[in-house]
Motif scaffolding. Structure first.
Motif, PDB file in Angstrom:
ATOM      1  N   SER A 135       0.830  -1.207   0.000  1.00  0.00           N
ATOM      2  CA  SER A 135       0.000   0.000   0.000  1.00  0.00           C
ATOM      3  C   SER A 135       0.864   1.256   0.000  1.00  0.00           C
ATOM      4  CB  SER A 135      -0.924   0.012   1.212  1.00  0.00           C
ATOM      5  OG  SER A 135      -1.836  -1.050   1.140  1.00  0.00           O
ATOM      6  N   LEU A 136       1.906   1.252   0.807  1.00  0.00           N
ATOM      7  CA  LEU A 136       2.838   2.377   0.837  1.00  0.00           C
ATOM      8  C   LEU A 136       3.522   2.525  -0.523  1.00  0.00           C
ATOM      9  CD1 LEU A 136       4.427   4.616   2.247  1.00  0.00           C
ATOM     10  CD2 LEU A 136       5.924   2.841   3.193  1.00  0.00           C
ATOM     11  N   ASP A 137       3.918   1.397  -1.110  1.00  0.00           N
ATOM     12  CA  ASP A 137       4.565   1.408  -2.419  1.00  0.00           C
ATOM     13  C   ASP A 137       3.653   2.008  -3.489  1.00  0.00           C
ATOM     14  OD1 ASP A 137       6.794   0.533  -4.208  1.00  0.00           O
ATOM     15  OD2 ASP A 137       5.215  -0.758  -5.036  1.00  0.00           O
ATOM     16  N   LYS A 138       2.380   1.674  -3.445  1.00  0.00           N
ATOM     17  CA  LYS A 138       1.431   2.225  -4.424  1.00  0.00           C
ATOM     18  C   LYS A 138       1.332   3.740  -4.278  1.00  0.00           C
ATOM     19  CE  LYS A 138      -1.306  -1.662  -5.764  1.00  0.00           C
ATOM     20  NZ  LYS A 138      -0.976  -2.881  -5.241  1.00  0.00           N
ATOM     21  N   ALA A 139       1.288   4.223  -3.037  1.00  0.00           N
ATOM     22  CA  ALA A 139       1.219   5.670  -2.812  1.00  0.00           C
ATOM     23  C   ALA A 139       2.490   6.345  -3.324  1.00  0.00           C
ATOM     24  CB  ALA A 139       1.011   5.972  -1.332  1.00  0.00           C
ATOM     25  N   ILE A 140       3.644   5.758  -3.030  1.00  0.00           N
ATOM     26  CA  ILE A 140       4.918   6.328  -3.475  1.00  0.00           C
ATOM     27  C   ILE A 140       4.996   6.365  -4.998  1.00  0.00           C
ATOM     28  CG2 ILE A 140       7.410   5.873  -3.584  1.00  0.00           C
ATOM     29  CD1 ILE A 140       7.182   4.843  -0.687  1.00  0.00           C
ATOM     30  N   LYS A 141       4.429   5.358  -5.656  1.00  0.00           N
ATOM     31  CA  LYS A 141       4.458   5.282  -7.120  1.00  0.00           C
ATOM     32  C   LYS A 141       3.300   6.041  -7.769  1.00  0.00           C
ATOM     33  CE  LYS A 141       7.082   1.032  -7.347  1.00  0.00           C
ATOM     34  NZ  LYS A 141       7.048  -0.410  -7.607  1.00  0.00           N
ATOM     35  N   ARG A 142       2.595   6.841  -6.973  1.00  0.00           N
ATOM     36  CA  ARG A 142       1.517   7.706  -7.453  1.00  0.00           C
ATOM     37  C   ARG A 142       0.361   6.928  -8.043  1.00  0.00           C
ATOM     38  NH1 ARG A 142       4.893   9.363  -4.717  1.00  0.00           N
ATOM     39  NH2 ARG A 142       5.894  11.386  -4.857  1.00  0.00           N
ATOM     40  N   ARG A 143       0.015   5.845  -7.364  1.00  0.00           N
ATOM     41  CA  ARG A 143      -1.162   5.064  -7.733  1.00  0.00           C
ATOM     42  C   ARG A 143      -2.183   5.204  -6.608  1.00  0.00           C
ATOM     43  NH1 ARG A 143       2.449   0.014  -9.137  1.00  0.00           N
ATOM     44  NH2 ARG A 143       3.331   0.725 -11.098  1.00  0.00           N
ATOM     45  N   PHE A 144      -3.400   4.728  -6.879  1.00  0.00           N
ATOM     46  CA  PHE A 144      -4.463   4.788  -5.886  1.00  0.00           C
ATOM     47  C   PHE A 144      -4.999   3.391  -5.667  1.00  0.00           C
ATOM     48  CE2 PHE A 144      -4.196   8.920  -7.869  1.00  0.00           C
ATOM     49  CZ  PHE A 144      -4.097   9.734  -6.752  1.00  0.00           C
ATOM     50  N   ALA A 145      -4.893   2.894  -4.433  1.00  0.00           N
ATOM     51  CA  ALA A 145      -5.358   1.555  -4.075  1.00  0.00           C
ATOM     52  C   ALA A 145      -6.234   1.669  -2.838  1.00  0.00           C
ATOM     53  CB  ALA A 145      -4.173   0.624  -3.826  1.00  0.00           C
ATOM     54  N   LEU A 146      -7.473   2.077  -3.050  1.00  0.00           N
ATOM     55  CA  LEU A 146      -8.412   2.292  -1.946  1.00  0.00           C
ATOM     56  C   LEU A 146      -9.638   1.396  -2.062  1.00  0.00           C
ATOM     57  CD1 LEU A 146      -8.206   6.192  -1.985  1.00  0.00           C
ATOM     58  CD2 LEU A 146      -6.986   4.615  -0.462  1.00  0.00           C
ATOM     59  N   GLU A 147      -9.614   0.450  -3.005  1.00  0.00           N
ATOM     60  CA  GLU A 147     -10.790  -0.380  -3.271  1.00  0.00           C
ATOM     61  C   GLU A 147     -11.152  -1.305  -2.115  1.00  0.00           C
ATOM     62  OE1 GLU A 147      -7.068  -2.081  -4.769  1.00  0.00           O
ATOM     63  OE2 GLU A 147      -8.107  -0.303  -5.460  1.00  0.00           O
ATOM     64  N   SER A 148     -10.217  -1.612  -1.224  1.00  0.00           N
ATOM     65  CA  SER A 148     -10.531  -2.508  -0.108  1.00  0.00           C
ATOM     66  C   SER A 148     -11.339  -1.811   0.994  1.00  0.00           C
ATOM     67  CB  SER A 148      -9.249  -3.093   0.483  1.00  0.00           C
ATOM     68  OG  SER A 148      -8.407  -2.052   0.940  1.00  0.00           O
ATOM     69  N   MET A 149     -11.383  -0.490   0.979  1.00  0.00           N
ATOM     70  CA  MET A 149     -12.106   0.264   2.011  1.00  0.00           C
ATOM     71  C   MET A 149     -13.606   0.208   1.768  1.00  0.00           C
ATOM     72  SD  MET A 149      -9.696   3.651   2.204  1.00  0.00           S
ATOM     73  CE  MET A 149     -10.697   4.436   3.467  1.00  0.00           C
ATOM     74  N   GLU A 150     -14.373   0.193   2.868  1.00  0.00           N
ATOM     75  CA  GLU A 150     -15.827   0.255   2.742  1.00  0.00           C
ATOM     76  C   GLU A 150     -16.237   1.704   2.488  1.00  0.00           C
ATOM     77  OE1 GLU A 150     -14.967   1.273   6.905  1.00  0.00           O
ATOM     78  OE2 GLU A 150     -14.282  -0.393   5.685  1.00  0.00           O
ATOM     79  N   ASP A 151     -17.446   1.891   1.972  1.00  0.00           N
ATOM     80  CA  ASP A 151     -17.917   3.211   1.543  1.00  0.00           C
ATOM     81  C   ASP A 151     -17.892   4.256   2.655  1.00  0.00           C
ATOM     82  OD1 ASP A 151     -18.262   2.358  -1.041  1.00  0.00           O
ATOM     83  OD2 ASP A 151     -20.404   1.946  -0.813  1.00  0.00           O
ATOM     84  N   GLU A 152     -18.288   3.876   3.854  1.00  0.00           N
ATOM     85  CA  GLU A 152     -18.327   4.837   4.962  1.00  0.00           C
ATOM     86  C   GLU A 152     -16.940   5.410   5.241  1.00  0.00           C
ATOM     87  OE1 GLU A 152     -20.169   5.218   9.474  1.00  0.00           O
ATOM     88  OE2 GLU A 152     -19.640   3.233   8.724  1.00  0.00           O
ATOM     89  N   SER A 153     -15.921   4.557   5.236  1.00  0.00           N
ATOM     90  CA  SER A 153     -14.551   5.026   5.473  1.00  0.00           C
ATOM     91  C   SER A 153     -14.033   5.858   4.307  1.00  0.00           C
ATOM     92  CB  SER A 153     -13.613   3.839   5.727  1.00  0.00           C
ATOM     93  OG  SER A 153     -13.929   3.218   6.952  1.00  0.00           O
ATOM     94  N   LYS A 154     -14.432   5.501   3.092  1.00  0.00           N
ATOM     95  CA  LYS A 154     -14.046   6.310   1.929  1.00  0.00           C
ATOM     96  C   LYS A 154     -14.606   7.726   2.059  1.00  0.00           C
ATOM     97  CE  LYS A 154     -13.568   2.669  -1.539  1.00  0.00           C
ATOM     98  NZ  LYS A 154     -14.084   2.137  -2.806  1.00  0.00           N
ATOM     99  N   GLN A 155     -15.859   7.841   2.489  1.00  0.00           N
ATOM    100  CA  GLN A 155     -16.468   9.160   2.654  1.00  0.00           C
ATOM    101  C   GLN A 155     -15.780   9.954   3.759  1.00  0.00           C
ATOM    102  OE1 GLN A 155     -18.624  10.574   0.454  1.00  0.00           O
ATOM    103  NE2 GLN A 155     -17.989   8.703  -0.590  1.00  0.00           N
TER     104      GLN A 155
END
Length: 181
Positions: A135-155
């Motif tokens: 997850s840290l690697d994805k952020a460092i590489k300027r990608r977005f990996a938030l699909e595992s989060m539920e909708d309430e946490s995304k909001q």
């Protein structure tokens, strides 16, 4: 935990913005090293939806990880102990001619047992180090990996990012905005 409400952050909490690129220069020591100066860990309490920056997460020493025993514990064992659930979101920031913006994000979970394991004086928790590193690697590489989060946490994350600095949010890629809508 602080008694802060959803979307709150300590007054002294800051996002880190790029200063220097360690890959530039004379080609000597530090060339090719990864700079974490532009990455900030944000934690979401999945029960209360409290969102806060905790730079201690960079070294596995966030508020939620302190005094928790993570070694040799399976996810199933912790799930049996009615865990408190958290998201750690690694947010990368960059700057272009228009200013700073959220340029990458990766989410991973931490589970912390609310009760002690029978016959133990330790609080147990679970976190997958490969998941955290990826997850840290994805952020460092300027990608977005938030699909595992539920909708309430995304909001909650979206509200926090917008409230923290709406200009950062407005300049951020559509991919981030779409993943949090």
């Amino acid at each position: 935990m602080d008694n802060k409400k959803q979307g709150s952050s300590p007054k002294n909490a800051q996002f880190n913005i790029l200063r220097n690129d360690p890959t530039k220069g004379d080609g000597g020591y530090g060339v090719g090293s990864i700079s974490l100066e532009n990455v900030t860990p944000i934690i979401i309490d999945r029960e209360s939806q409290e969102v806060f920056i905790d730079v201690g997460a960079m070294h596995g020493r966030s508020k939620v990880e302190q005094k928790v025993f993570f070694k040799d514990v399976t996810k199933e064992e912790v799930l049996d102990l009615d865990p408190h659930k958290y998201w750690v979101i690694w947010i990368a920031l960059d700057r272009n001619q228009d200013g700073a913006y959220y340029s990458g994000a990766g989410a991973c979970e931490i589970l912390v047992a609310k009760q002690m394991k029978e016959g133990s004086r330790k609080r147990f928790g679970y976190k997958s180090m490969p998941e955290h590193v990826n997850s840290l690697d994805k952020a460092i590489k300027r990608r977005f990996a938030l699909e595992s989060m539920e909708d309430e946490s995304k909001q909650s994350l979206k509200k926090f990012l917008v409230d923290f600095n709406n200009e950062y949010w407005e300049r951020s890629p559509e991919e981030l905005k779409n993943s949090l809508n």
